[in-house]
Design a protein around this motif. Structure first.
Motif: not given
Length: 145
Positions: A53-54, A56-57, A60-61
């Motif tokens: 989760a961390a 992928n965020w 993307d950022m």
């Protein structure tokens, strides 16, 4: 596309089946007791999900900050994404294995290589089997939903 509930079922079944398969084998290979190995395996599963989760965020950022679109992602972006994800997980997993299983660095590295190898093969087979048992609805395949 699959529904949110289907994706949740997919993720939960993936983790449960993998843990049931890997725990006894890892305990035997590493030479640790089953309970300790099970606790490690659940911890690794949790670590991988949180990192997923961390990461992928963050990925993307980073793409957005570099002025790159999130979609479509070509081969090169997907390859970089996969390699960096595994490298980050590996970097966190080795010290975790050392602490949880009382392993030295070399033993922890070998254990993590073994786990990563297992999960690559398992993910391929699991996803194939999941698609056979729980196929994507035909309407979703045709309409692109």
């Amino acid at each position: 596309m699959r529904s949110g509930w289907d994706r949740l079922r997919h993720a939960v079944l993936f983790e449960v089946v993998a843990l049931l398969l890997v725990t006894p084998v890892a305990a035997r290979i590493i030479g640790t007791e089953m309970g300790k190995t099970a606790l490690f395996a659940v911890g690794m599963s949790t670590l991988a999900m949180v990192w997923n989760a961390a990461y992928n965020w963050l990925f993307d950022m980073s793409l957005l900050r570099c002025g790159r679109p999130l979609q479509p992602r070509g081969f090169r972006v997907r390859a970089v994404h996969a390699v960096l994800f595994e490298a980050g997980l590996f970097a966190a997993a080795v010290p975790f294995a050392m602490a949880m299983l009382d392993l030295d660095v070399w033993q922890a590295v070998l254990a993590e290589i073994g786990l990563a190898s297992f999960y690559m093969v398992f993910a391929y087979l699991y996803n194939w089997a999941y698609d056979v048992v729980f196929p994507v609805p035909v309407a979703a395949c045709v309409s692109g939903e």
